[in-house]
Design an enzyme around this catalytic site. Structure first.
Site, short mmCIF file in Angstrom:
data_model
loop_
_atom_site.label_atom_id
_atom_site.label_comp_id
_atom_site.label_asym_id
_atom_site.label_seq_id
_atom_site.Cartn_x
_atom_site.Cartn_y
_atom_site.Cartn_z
N GLY A 28 -21.81 -23.01 2.43
CA GLY A 28 -22.39 -22.13 3.43
C GLY A 28 -23.27 -21.14 2.69
N GLY B 239 -22.67 -16.18 2.28
CA GLY B 239 -22.94 -17.04 1.13
C GLY B 239 -23.97 -16.42 0.18
NE ARG C 8 -15.55 -11.60 15.79
CZ ARG C 8 -14.80 -10.52 16.01
NH1 ARG C 8 -14.40 -10.24 17.24
NH2 ARG C 8 -14.49 -9.71 15.04
NE ARG D 271 -12.25 -11.64 12.95
CZ ARG D 271 -11.83 -10.41 13.24
NH1 ARG D 271 -10.90 -10.23 14.16
NH2 ARG D 271 -12.35 -9.36 12.62
CG HIS E 131 -9.53 -11.53 9.82
ND1 HIS E 131 -9.64 -10.20 9.49
CD2 HIS E 131 -10.79 -12.01 9.89
CE1 HIS E 131 -10.93 -9.89 9.37
NE2 HIS E 131 -11.65 -10.97 9.62
N1 APR Z 1 -21.43 -27.53 5.92
C1 APR Z 1 -21.95 -26.51 5.20
N2 APR Z 1 -22.49 -25.42 5.75
C2 APR Z 1 -22.52 -25.35 7.09
C3 APR Z 1 -21.98 -26.36 7.91
C4 APR Z 1 -21.42 -27.49 7.28
N3 APR Z 1 -20.89 -28.50 7.99
N4 APR Z 1 -22.16 -26.00 9.20
C5 APR Z 1 -22.78 -24.80 9.18
N5 APR Z 1 -22.99 -24.41 7.92
C6 APR Z 1 -23.68 -23.21 7.42
C7 APR Z 1 -24.82 -22.76 8.34
O1 APR Z 1 -25.95 -23.62 8.20
C8 APR Z 1 -25.06 -21.34 7.84
O2 APR Z 1 -26.08 -21.27 6.86
O3 APR Z 1 -22.85 -22.08 7.35
C9 APR Z 1 -23.70 -20.94 7.23
C10 APR Z 1 -23.06 -19.75 7.92
O4 APR Z 1 -23.87 -18.65 7.68
P1 APR Z 1 -24.11 -17.51 8.79
O5 APR Z 1 -24.44 -18.15 10.09
O6 APR Z 1 -25.09 -16.54 8.21
O7 APR Z 1 -22.67 -16.86 8.96
P2 APR Z 1 -21.95 -15.80 8.00
O8 APR Z 1 -22.22 -14.43 8.48
O9 APR Z 1 -22.20 -16.14 6.58
O10 APR Z 1 -20.42 -16.12 8.37
C11 APR Z 1 -19.84 -17.37 8.08
O11 APR Z 1 -17.60 -16.50 7.92
O12 APR Z 1 -16.71 -14.40 8.39
C12 APR Z 1 -16.93 -15.70 8.87
O13 APR Z 1 -17.06 -15.35 11.24
C13 APR Z 1 -17.79 -15.69 10.10
O14 APR Z 1 -17.28 -17.96 10.68
C14 APR Z 1 -18.26 -17.12 10.10
C15 APR Z 1 -18.41 -17.44 8.61
#
Ligand code: APR
Length: 312
Positions: free
Chosen positions: A11, A16, A86, A92, A179
């Protein structure tokens, strides 16, 4: 020759990207940012951007971006943030179905390419998603942990330091449980420079801080509108990764698989654990009073309910 450690970030979104920055700044190892193919540009872009700050800060850690899981092969640590965050008005738990699908996609690849990686999960709903990753990879329980307690405790400490007007360093606190909104900030164990919190703040002020801590995530979702918190979650997860990579044996609250501790069997929930080179090396049991036990039980029931909705 000492080989540099490899840190896999699954991610490459908001959390990330911040994890990559922190890993590089702390010189913990080389970082590979992985994301799905349609977000390959994001993963590669963040890696390139971060590589371009290495000269400024004199950092040796190398960063790369990929959508090929093979590039994560042999990682020492895997931090999973793959998933949807979210939006305002969502709980959540509303993310369960979508994010479970994502964990189901990630887990077999993680098992294949990173069988020895200490795996830290951030994807929400946290306690259920770390449970899913553990179950679907078949990893040992000491190898899988969920990041929530460090963040919740850090929020709690910040609100206390703000109310007292003292250094955050002198606020000691602990948040247990899932959480979610029924997490358990342990007021009795909280102190300011060794002085019990109840001697420093009024009951009303403490109640308001406990409430704000429990709703800490939602407060940020409301402010951001487009997603959830990312700086503090990334810093919290990196503290856990660092403790593993440097064998620091920090005692940190985190979601660990319980097998009888706190009277809980077979579920992940936030408790103090020791993280070192052996992964989750130890689970500490805090002596709780009746009220605290009841709060933890309530929080556990919520976690259990979410896990029970999962169709494996
Ligand atoms: N494999 C890898 N990455 C993926 C996949 C997958 N199958 N599906 C989605 N992603 C990636 C998305 O493309 C995106 O870049 O996961 C990333 C999530 O990043 P954001 O949308 O910016 O979310 P973020 O704020 O980083 O939070 C990620 O952590 O705290 C939790 O609730 C939050 O569930 C969320 C997660």
């Amino acid at each position: 020759m000492v080989k540099r450690k490899k840190i896999a970030l699954i991610g490459a979104g908001q959390i990330g990207g911040n994890l990559a920055l922190l890993a590089a700044q702390k010189q913990l190892g080389d970082v590979v940012l992985y994301d799905v193919e349609k977000a390959l540009g994001l993963a590669k872009g963040k890696a390139l951007d971060l590589n371009q700050l290495r000269a400024v800060d004199g950092l040796d850690s190398m960063l790369s971006g990929t959508s090929d899981f093979k590039d994560l092969e042999g990682a020492d640590v895997a931090i999973v943030t793959a998933g949807i965050p979210r939006k305002p008005g969502m709980s959540r738990e509303d993310l369960t179905e979508v994010n479970l699908g994502i964990v189901k996609d990630v887990a077999p690849k993680l098992k294949q390419y990173c069988p020895n990686a200490f795996s830290i999960v951030l994807t929400n709903p946290l306690d259920a998603m770390v449970h899913a990753l553990w179950k679907l990879t078949g990893f040992a329980k000491k190898q899988v942990v969920g990041m929530a307690g460090v963040l919740d405790t850090s929020r709690f400490r910040f609100f206390i330091s703000e109310a007292v007007g003292c250094s955050i360093e002198d606020v000691h606190a602990l948040v247990l449980g899932g959480h979610g909104d029924d997490m358990v900030p342990l007021v009795r164990q909280c102190s300011v420079g060794g002085i019990p919190l109840a001697e420093v703040l009024s009951p009303d002020k403490i109640d308001a801080i406990v409430k704000r801590t429990r709703e800490g995530g939602a407060e940020l979702v409301k402010l951001y509108q487009t997603g959830s918190a990312y700086f503090a979650p990334a810093a919290s997860a990196m503290q856990m990764a660092e403790s593993y990579l440097l064998d620091r044996k920090r005692v940190l609250p985190a979601a660990a698989l319980l097998e009888g501790e706190y009277g809980i069997q077979g579920y992940f929930i936030g408790v103090p654990v020791q993280i070192g080179a052996g992964g989750v090396e130890r689970v500490f049991e805090v002596k709780l009073n009746e009220d605290e036990r009841a709060m933890l039980e309530r929080s556990f029931i919520s976690v259990k309910k979410t896990v029970e909705t999962i169709r494996w």
